[in-house]
Design a protein around this motif. Structure first.
Motif, short mmCIF file in Angstrom:
data_model
loop_
_atom_site.label_atom_id
_atom_site.label_comp_id
_atom_site.label_asym_id
_atom_site.label_seq_id
_atom_site.Cartn_x
_atom_site.Cartn_y
_atom_site.Cartn_z
N UNK A 84 0.83 -1.21 0.00
CA UNK A 84 0.00 0.00 0.00
C UNK A 84 0.87 1.26 0.00
N UNK A 85 1.96 1.21 0.72
CA UNK A 85 2.86 2.36 0.80
C UNK A 85 3.46 2.67 -0.56
N UNK A 86 3.88 1.66 -1.30
CA UNK A 86 4.44 1.88 -2.63
C UNK A 86 3.40 2.49 -3.57
N UNK A 87 2.15 2.08 -3.42
CA UNK A 87 1.08 2.68 -4.22
C UNK A 87 0.93 4.16 -3.90
N UNK A 88 1.04 4.48 -2.63
CA UNK A 88 0.94 5.88 -2.21
C UNK A 88 2.09 6.71 -2.79
N UNK A 89 3.30 6.16 -2.75
CA UNK A 89 4.46 6.88 -3.27
C UNK A 89 4.29 7.15 -4.76
N UNK A 90 3.86 6.15 -5.52
CA UNK A 90 3.66 6.32 -6.96
C UNK A 90 2.59 7.38 -7.24
N UNK A 91 1.51 7.34 -6.49
CA UNK A 91 0.43 8.31 -6.68
C UNK A 91 0.92 9.73 -6.44
N UNK A 92 1.66 9.93 -5.36
CA UNK A 92 2.14 11.28 -5.03
C UNK A 92 3.26 11.72 -5.97
N UNK A 93 4.04 10.79 -6.49
CA UNK A 93 5.04 11.13 -7.50
C UNK A 93 4.38 11.73 -8.73
N UNK A 94 3.35 11.06 -9.22
CA UNK A 94 2.65 11.52 -10.42
C UNK A 94 1.97 12.87 -10.16
N UNK A 95 1.36 13.00 -9.00
CA UNK A 95 0.69 14.25 -8.66
C UNK A 95 1.68 15.41 -8.62
N UNK A 96 2.80 15.20 -7.95
CA UNK A 96 3.80 16.26 -7.82
C UNK A 96 4.46 16.58 -9.15
N UNK A 97 4.64 15.58 -10.01
CA UNK A 97 5.28 15.79 -11.30
C UNK A 97 4.41 16.67 -12.20
N UNK A 98 3.12 16.38 -12.27
CA UNK A 98 2.20 17.18 -13.08
C UNK A 98 2.14 18.60 -12.55
N UNK A 99 2.04 18.72 -11.25
CA UNK A 99 1.95 20.04 -10.62
C UNK A 99 3.22 20.85 -10.86
N UNK A 100 4.38 20.19 -10.78
CA UNK A 100 5.65 20.87 -10.98
C UNK A 100 5.83 21.34 -12.41
N UNK A 101 5.39 20.56 -13.38
CA UNK A 101 5.52 20.93 -14.79
C UNK A 101 4.67 22.15 -15.13
N UNK A 102 3.46 22.18 -14.59
CA UNK A 102 2.55 23.30 -14.88
C UNK A 102 3.05 24.60 -14.24
N UNK A 103 3.37 24.52 -12.96
CA UNK A 103 3.76 25.73 -12.24
C UNK A 103 5.19 26.14 -12.55
N UNK A 104 6.06 25.16 -12.86
CA UNK A 104 7.46 25.47 -13.13
C UNK A 104 7.65 26.39 -14.32
N UNK A 105 6.71 26.38 -15.26
CA UNK A 105 6.82 27.23 -16.44
C UNK A 105 6.67 28.71 -16.10
N UNK A 106 6.17 29.01 -14.91
CA UNK A 106 5.93 30.40 -14.53
C UNK A 106 7.08 31.10 -13.88
#
Length: 245
Positions: A84-106
């Motif tokens: 379950x922990x590995x699933x959580x890590x993967x989920x938060x990795x994807x969430x943070x990656x998308x968020x970083x790409x969008x906001x990082x352009x600014x």
């Protein structure tokens, strides 16, 4: 111990050795690059980051927003918990990656807006991991343990050695802590924490390169945090399991 637990123990031994290495030439070069990036960022930006970190620490130690997390039955196996922990890590990795790409352009302005958001994502992941391992995150000492994990994940190798020793002797250290969170010297902790946390993320504040750096850095930083957290909790759980079984 089960075969899975034995394998986890071997991985823990390997990780512990990495945590206790002396700073290498590569470490020193990386630290120099981080310092140069740090110097590019305006002083007023550093002040905002410092205040943000201070507020985050107060929220973690005294707030109630992180009490709702993932849980498993008490009888759940160690292997199931880590699945379950590995699933959580993967989920938060994807969430943070998308968020970083969008906001990082600014660049700097949006980067500053993202900084507390990313901290919140990381802290939420750590609270979920602690809860899935079966620890009581309402206890402020457990919250403090989480903050030290956070610091360990992103410290220089020299600082990492010091924090690792503290976490490796957590039972003795925590027994000397005050019983109430309000009595803890959080300001000293914040000042120490500020000097090391998330230096790699500073590059996201630089225009043009912010977007790709944001996506890649966030993904890898969450992976690094997840691995660090799993091994920190393994240090407390696996010796106990070996005695029971």
């Amino acid at each position: 111990m089960t075969q899975y637990e034995q394998n986890a123990y071997f991985l823990l031994i390997d990780w512990q050795q990495k945590m206790q290495k002396k700073p290498s030439l590569t470490n020193r070069i990386a630290k120099g690059i981080q310092n140069k990036i740090n110097n590019i960022i305006p002083e007023k930006v550093h002040k905002v980051l410092t205040v943000t970190i201070e507020k985050m620490i107060k929220a973690v130690l005294f707030g109630a927003k992180y009490t709702t997390t993932e849980k498993l039955p008490t009888e759940a196996s160690f292997q199931l918990r880590e699945s379950y922990i590995r699933q959580q890590i993967t989920f938060y990795q994807k969430t943070a990656s998308v968020e970083g790409a969008i906001i990082g352009a600014g660049g700097i302005l949006l980067g500053l807006a993202e900084f507390p958001i990313l901290i919140g994502i990381k802290i939420k992941l750590l609270f979920n991991i602690a809860s899935l391992y079966g620890f009581n995150i309402k206890d402020y000492k457990e919250r403090l343990y989480i903050l030290y994990i956070f610091q360990l994940a992103y410290s220089s190798q020299q600082r990492r050695n010091e924090i690792f020793q503290l976490l490796d002797n957590w039972e003795m250290y925590s027994s000397r802590l005050p019983d109430q969170a309000e009595e803890f010297d959080w300001r000293t902790f914040q000042q120490e924490y500020r000097d090391y946390i998330d230096l790699a993320k500073m590059a996201q504040l630089i225009p043009i390169i912010g977007a790709p750096v944001g996506a890649i850095a966030n993904y890898h930083l969450l992976a690094q945090l997840g691995e660090t957290a799993m091994n920190c909790f393994r240090m407390r759980i696996l010796p106990r399991l070996s005695q029971i079984k």
